[in-house]
Design a protein around this motif. Structure first.
Motif, mmCIF file in Angstrom:
data_model
loop_
_atom_site.group_PDB
_atom_site.id
_atom_site.type_symbol
_atom_site.label_atom_id
_atom_site.label_comp_id
_atom_site.label_asym_id
_atom_site.label_seq_id
_atom_site.Cartn_x
_atom_site.Cartn_y
_atom_site.Cartn_z
ATOM 1 N N GLY A 112 51.146 61.993 41.634
ATOM 2 C CA GLY A 112 51.602 61.615 40.300
ATOM 3 C C GLY A 112 50.478 61.521 39.278
ATOM 4 O O GLY A 112 50.555 62.143 38.212
ATOM 5 N N PRO A 113 49.409 60.732 39.550
ATOM 6 C CA PRO A 113 48.308 60.663 38.587
ATOM 7 C C PRO A 113 47.653 62.008 38.312
ATOM 8 O O PRO A 113 47.298 62.307 37.163
ATOM 9 N N ILE A 114 47.467 62.820 39.343
ATOM 10 C CA ILE A 114 46.847 64.130 39.140
ATOM 11 C C ILE A 114 47.733 65.007 38.270
ATOM 12 O O ILE A 114 47.242 65.816 37.469
ATOM 13 N N ARG A 115 49.052 64.843 38.405
ATOM 14 C CA ARG A 115 49.984 65.655 37.623
ATOM 15 C C ARG A 115 49.818 65.423 36.128
ATOM 16 O O ARG A 115 50.107 66.315 35.301
ATOM 17 N N THR A 116 49.362 64.226 35.720
ATOM 18 C CA THR A 116 49.227 63.935 34.292
ATOM 19 C C THR A 116 48.178 64.803 33.622
ATOM 20 O O THR A 116 48.184 64.954 32.395
ATOM 21 N N TRP A 117 47.253 65.375 34.404
ATOM 22 C CA TRP A 117 46.226 66.263 33.847
ATOM 23 C C TRP A 117 46.610 67.746 33.941
ATOM 24 O O TRP A 117 45.847 68.595 33.494
ATOM 25 N N LEU A 118 47.761 68.032 34.530
ATOM 26 C CA LEU A 118 48.176 69.413 34.728
ATOM 27 C C LEU A 118 49.186 69.827 33.668
ATOM 28 O O LEU A 118 49.873 68.990 33.083
ATOM 29 N N ALA A 162 52.669 71.208 31.983
ATOM 30 C CA ALA A 162 54.043 70.792 32.285
ATOM 31 C C ALA A 162 54.712 71.708 33.302
ATOM 32 O O ALA A 162 55.603 71.271 34.039
ATOM 33 N N ARG A 163 54.305 72.953 33.367
ATOM 34 C CA ARG A 163 54.955 73.886 34.298
ATOM 35 C C ARG A 163 54.687 73.537 35.757
ATOM 36 O O ARG A 163 55.342 74.073 36.654
ATOM 37 N N TRP A 164 53.708 72.643 36.004
ATOM 38 C CA TRP A 164 53.402 72.225 37.376
ATOM 39 C C TRP A 164 54.254 71.049 37.831
ATOM 40 O O TRP A 164 54.141 70.606 38.983
ATOM 41 N N THR A 165 55.110 70.530 36.972
ATOM 42 C CA THR A 165 55.885 69.343 37.308
ATOM 43 C C THR A 165 56.769 69.561 38.528
ATOM 44 O O THR A 165 56.784 68.760 39.470
ATOM 45 N N SER A 166 57.521 70.657 38.525
ATOM 46 C CA SER A 166 58.426 70.934 39.643
ATOM 47 C C SER A 166 57.663 71.084 40.956
ATOM 48 O O SER A 166 58.073 70.562 41.996
ATOM 49 N N ALA A 167 56.539 71.784 40.906
ATOM 50 C CA ALA A 167 55.746 71.998 42.121
ATOM 51 C C ALA A 167 55.175 70.687 42.637
ATOM 52 O O ALA A 167 55.139 70.446 43.854
ATOM 53 N N SER A 168 54.734 69.816 41.735
ATOM 54 C CA SER A 168 54.133 68.545 42.168
ATOM 55 C C SER A 168 55.180 67.627 42.785
ATOM 56 O O SER A 168 54.896 66.917 43.756
ATOM 57 N N ILE A 214 43.320 55.103 36.759
ATOM 58 C CA ILE A 214 42.851 56.063 35.752
ATOM 59 C C ILE A 214 44.027 56.870 35.206
ATOM 60 O O ILE A 214 44.140 57.101 33.997
ATOM 61 N N GLY A 215 44.916 57.304 36.106
ATOM 62 C CA GLY A 215 46.088 58.051 35.671
ATOM 63 C C GLY A 215 46.996 57.230 34.777
ATOM 64 O O GLY A 215 47.538 57.733 33.784
ATOM 65 N N PHE A 216 47.170 55.937 35.111
ATOM 66 C CA PHE A 216 47.994 55.056 34.287
ATOM 67 C C PHE A 216 47.381 54.890 32.897
ATOM 68 O O PHE A 216 48.083 54.964 31.878
ATOM 69 N N ALA A 217 46.063 54.669 32.835
ATOM 70 C CA ALA A 217 45.388 54.505 31.545
ATOM 71 C C ALA A 217 45.491 55.781 30.717
ATOM 72 O O ALA A 217 45.710 55.736 29.497
ATOM 73 N N THR A 228 47.867 58.105 30.886
ATOM 74 C CA THR A 228 49.243 58.267 30.419
ATOM 75 C C THR A 228 49.556 57.309 29.278
ATOM 76 O O THR A 228 50.195 57.691 28.286
ATOM 77 N N ALA A 229 49.107 56.051 29.393
ATOM 78 C CA ALA A 229 49.357 55.072 28.335
ATOM 79 C C ALA A 229 48.684 55.482 27.033
ATOM 80 O O ALA A 229 49.281 55.378 25.948
ATOM 81 N N ARG A 230 47.465 55.965 27.117
ATOM 82 C CA ARG A 230 46.756 56.387 25.911
ATOM 83 C C ARG A 230 47.427 57.599 25.279
ATOM 84 O O ARG A 230 47.558 57.690 24.051
ATOM 85 N N ARG A 231 47.892 58.535 26.101
ATOM 86 C CA ARG A 231 48.550 59.727 25.584
ATOM 87 C C ARG A 231 49.863 59.374 24.894
ATOM 88 O O ARG A 231 50.208 59.951 23.845
ATOM 89 N N ARG A 232 50.609 58.402 25.464
ATOM 90 C CA ARG A 232 51.875 58.018 24.852
ATOM 91 C C ARG A 232 51.661 57.276 23.529
ATOM 92 O O ARG A 232 52.450 57.401 22.600
ATOM 93 N N ARG A 233 50.597 56.502 23.451
ATOM 94 C CA ARG A 233 50.294 55.798 22.192
ATOM 95 C C ARG A 233 49.988 56.801 21.092
ATOM 96 O O ARG A 233 50.357 56.596 19.936
ATOM 97 N N ARG A 234 49.328 57.887 21.469
ATOM 98 C CA ARG A 234 49.028 58.906 20.467
ATOM 99 C C ARG A 234 50.294 59.651 20.029
ATOM 100 O O ARG A 234 50.378 60.101 18.897
#
Length: 235
Positions: free
Chosen positions: A60-66, A68-74, A224-227, A229-235
């Motif tokens: 899940g955390p690694i997926r946040t850096w990939l 969107a097309r990798w979502t299904s595979a992850s 790190i993944g949570f931080a 994702t939270a920063r990206r959503r705030r933006r």
């Protein structure tokens, strides 16, 4: 990812898990040379299940850096790695139950004494004492480790049996997700179960490092993944 590619991706995931597990077993086997073969396999299966459960928490955390097309595979990767983790965990429990019901009785070295486990019920209960004649819960260090292992096994079994599309449809998406949110709790239970055995019951060749370094790495990546994702959503 279309159906054909998804099938091949799943086959590849299982193949990679099998190969890596075989390599890990080959590496760990010499460390358990003093134990009977079945006991060695039970411990190795426990380690493999722990490592694979932790791996599912990294997807899940690694997926946040990939992209969107990798979502299904992850999602497919996390599910199939989890299935492998569940199978190794079930095999670990089955081997332990067989060992504790075999002859000679398996011994557990705990602190300054040796505990003789009288069958698999001896993992959880002491011999009958007092007027009641009922077995008493085993609240020793080994008993606590076994209760943690039992809780982990029940969660693991529930996740394994529902790690299929048909089970997800029958449960409904919301119920299925609430059930599988228990994966981090499962990881913690397995980690503490292993730590107690490593430090106070089994001893060598186990050590705290066998569990702590990987558990620490998993939770660091998740933080790190949570931080991120939270920063990206705030933006």
């Amino acid at each position: 990812m279309n159906a054909g590619n998804k099938s091949w991706f799943r086959v590849g995931t299982f193949a990679v898990c099998l190969v890596l597990s075989a390599v890990a077993s080959f590496v760990m086997w010499p460390s358990f040379a003093a134990f009977p073969a079945m006991e060695t396999w039970s411990m190795i299966c426990g380690y493999l299940s722990f490592l694979l459960i932790g791996t599912t928490l990294l997807v899940g955390p690694i997926r946040t850096w990939l992209p969107a097309r990798w979502t299904s595979a992850s999602v497919s990767l996390r599910r199939d790695v989890g299935i492998c983790a569940g199978l190794f965990g079930v095999l670990h429990v089955v081997l332990v139950l067989v060992l504790f019901n075999g002859q000679p009785r398996l011994m557990i070295v705990q602190e300054s004494h040796i505990q003789k486990a009288d069958g698999w019920l001896g993992l959880f209960f002491l011999d009958p004492q007092g007027w009641s004649g009922w077995p008493l819960p085993n609240w020793s260090l080994s008993g606590v480790a076994n209760y943690l292992g039992l809780c982990a096994f029940l969660i693991l079994l529930a996740l394994l049996l529902t790690s299929f599309d048909r089970a997800e449809k029958k449960l409904g998406g919301g119920t299925w997700k609430r059930l599988h949110i228990a994966n981090p709790s499962l990881f913690l239970l397995v980690a503490f179960h292993g730590l107690i055995y490593a430090q106070s019951i089994k001893g060598e060749p186990h050590s705290f490092a066998d569990f702590l370094w990987f558990a620490g790495f998993v939770w660091l990546v998740r933080c790190i993944g949570f931080a991120h994702t939270a920063r990206r959503r705030r933006r």
